[in-house]
Write a protein that holds these residues in place. Structure first.
Motif, short mmCIF file in Angstrom:
data_model
loop_
_atom_site.label_atom_id
_atom_site.label_comp_id
_atom_site.label_asym_id
_atom_site.label_seq_id
_atom_site.Cartn_x
_atom_site.Cartn_y
_atom_site.Cartn_z
N GLY A 1 -98.94 37.85 30.13
CA GLY A 1 -98.85 39.18 29.56
C GLY A 1 -99.86 39.38 28.46
O GLY A 1 -100.11 38.47 27.66
N VAL A 2 -100.44 40.58 28.41
CA VAL A 2 -101.43 40.90 27.38
C VAL A 2 -100.91 42.04 26.52
O VAL A 2 -100.36 43.02 27.03
CB VAL A 2 -102.80 41.25 28.00
CG1 VAL A 2 -102.72 42.46 28.91
CG2 VAL A 2 -103.85 41.46 26.92
N SER A 3 -101.04 41.93 25.21
CA SER A 3 -100.64 42.95 24.25
C SER A 3 -99.18 43.36 24.49
O SER A 3 -98.29 42.52 24.41
CB SER A 3 -101.61 44.13 24.33
OG SER A 3 -101.42 45.02 23.25
N MET A 4 -98.89 44.63 24.80
CA MET A 4 -97.52 45.03 25.08
C MET A 4 -96.93 44.19 26.21
O MET A 4 -95.74 43.83 26.18
CB MET A 4 -97.46 46.51 25.46
CG MET A 4 -96.06 47.02 25.74
SD MET A 4 -96.00 48.71 26.41
CE MET A 4 -96.48 48.39 28.12
N GLY A 5 -97.76 43.86 27.19
CA GLY A 5 -97.30 43.01 28.28
C GLY A 5 -96.90 41.63 27.80
O GLY A 5 -96.02 40.99 28.39
N LEU B 1 -95.58 30.42 30.61
CA LEU B 1 -95.79 31.67 29.88
C LEU B 1 -97.18 31.65 29.28
O LEU B 1 -97.57 30.67 28.63
CB LEU B 1 -94.74 31.77 28.78
CG LEU B 1 -94.54 33.07 28.03
CD1 LEU B 1 -94.10 34.18 28.98
CD2 LEU B 1 -93.50 32.88 26.93
N THR B 2 -97.94 32.73 29.51
CA THR B 2 -99.24 32.90 28.85
C THR B 2 -99.20 34.22 28.10
O THR B 2 -98.95 35.27 28.69
CB THR B 2 -100.40 32.91 29.85
OG1 THR B 2 -100.47 31.64 30.51
CG2 THR B 2 -101.73 33.16 29.14
N LEU B 3 -99.46 34.15 26.79
CA LEU B 3 -99.40 35.32 25.92
C LEU B 3 -100.79 35.60 25.37
O LEU B 3 -101.36 34.76 24.66
CB LEU B 3 -98.42 35.07 24.77
CG LEU B 3 -96.99 34.69 25.21
CD1 LEU B 3 -96.15 34.30 24.00
CD2 LEU B 3 -96.34 35.82 25.99
N ILE B 4 -101.34 36.76 25.71
CA ILE B 4 -102.70 37.11 25.33
C ILE B 4 -102.69 38.29 24.36
O ILE B 4 -102.06 39.32 24.64
CB ILE B 4 -103.55 37.49 26.57
CG1 ILE B 4 -103.49 36.39 27.64
CG2 ILE B 4 -105.00 37.78 26.17
CD1 ILE B 4 -104.15 36.79 28.96
N ALA B 5 -103.36 38.15 23.23
CA ALA B 5 -103.53 39.26 22.28
C ALA B 5 -102.21 39.94 21.95
O ALA B 5 -102.09 41.15 21.97
CB ALA B 5 -104.53 40.30 22.84
#
Length: 296
Positions: free
Chosen positions: A107-111, A129-133
């Motif tokens: 997921g990126v930002s809000m994602g 889990l991968t958390l971007i920005a």
């Protein structure tokens, strides 16, 4: 963006709406779900980025969140749903695609916020889990003094009201609007305007009401999960730009501290944005590594 002849889009009935999804790679491979940021249709997950993840042995899924792309849209300014609906949609999409085993979530930002909620509230559906920005708390909240505020320049822009919304029926005006916004949130890596124009143009072409994507900024509901991040028990990767003006690098550091199995990887020069092509080698290798795949 590359053509999509080999990756037909699917419209799926989920939670009373239609969500448009697209898959890459072997359906028998472990699933990897990409969750975009606010306002972002799946077009922002570049075809080549998805194909390279799929080449690493993953069944890659990208989709239009409600109010973006070909998914169900509601009138601008009046979303009849809250932020919890976006979480339920992600779970419903996995169900609709027949994915019973835990999926790898990116997921990126809000994602990235949705991904955190998914890992806390539906732990059995998450393999990694991968958390971007993204952030455990969000920008500029005085109740979270441990998280660094947005840059002074960006805060000033917000205080002045930002840029006036475009005529949403004017394709060129919308492209210019998003291009300017990308420059605002970018880091030190130069913005590839030609590539960005292609992405926004494709999003405009696929969206019956691109203005409806603004509804994401009006969503309410959903309990914060920061106090429960310690419950996340899957391998976690935090990818964060070193030049993020909205969520400075300290937000990524906080996530890496508070999620037990998290590893923080800096993306040098990246702002608050999707990883630009200059960083794909690093980002793709790291996502495949945390999800147990192999870099092609």
């Amino acid at each position: 963006m590359n053509g999509n002849q080999d990756h037909p889009e699917q419209l799926l009935e989920i939670n009373g709406v239609e969500l448009c999804a697209q898959t890459f790679g072997d359906p028998a491979a472990p699933a990897l779900l990409l969750i975009g940021g606010a306002e972002a249709s799946m077009d922002w997950w570049d075809d080549e980025f998805c194909e390279r993840l799929a080449a690493g042995g993953r069944h890659v899924i990208r989709y239009d969140t409600r109010d973006t792309g070909r998914s169900t849209t509601f009138p601008p300014g009046a979303p009849p749903y809250g932020s919890d609906a976006l979480l339920d949609d992600a779970v419903g999409l996995l169900d609709a695609l027949g994915i019973e085993q835990a999926a790898h979530i990116v997921g990126v930002s809000m994602g990235g916020g949705i991904a955190q909620h998914l890992a806390v509230h539906h732990p059995g559906r998450v393999a990694s889990l991968t958390l971007i920005a993204t952030s455990p708390g969000g920008p500029g909240n005085p109740d979270r003094p441990d998280l660094p505020p947005m840059s002074a320049e960006l805060a000033k822009r917000f205080a002045e009201g930002g840029e006036e919304a475009p005529d949403w029926s004017d394709r060129e005006a919308v492209i210019a609007y998003y291009t300017d916004g990308e420059r605002t949130f970018a880091g030190t890596i130069p913005v590839d305007e030609a590539r960005l124009r292609r992405v926004v143009g494709r999003a405009w072409d696929r969206s019956p009401s691109l203005a409806s994507a603004q509804n994401h900024w009006q969503l309410t509901g959903g309990e914060p999960v920061r106090a429960r991040l310690g419950e996340i028990a899957v391998p976690t990767l935090v990818l964060h730009g070193t030049a993020d003006p909205l969520l400075p690098y300290g937000h990524g550091e906080a996530l890496a501290r508070e999620i037990p199995q998290a590893r923080l990887v800096p993306l040098k020069g990246m702002g608050h944005q999707m990883p630009p092509p200059e960083l794909w080698d690093v980002a793709i290798a790291e996502i495949l590594s945390v999800s147990g795949g192999e870099c092609p």
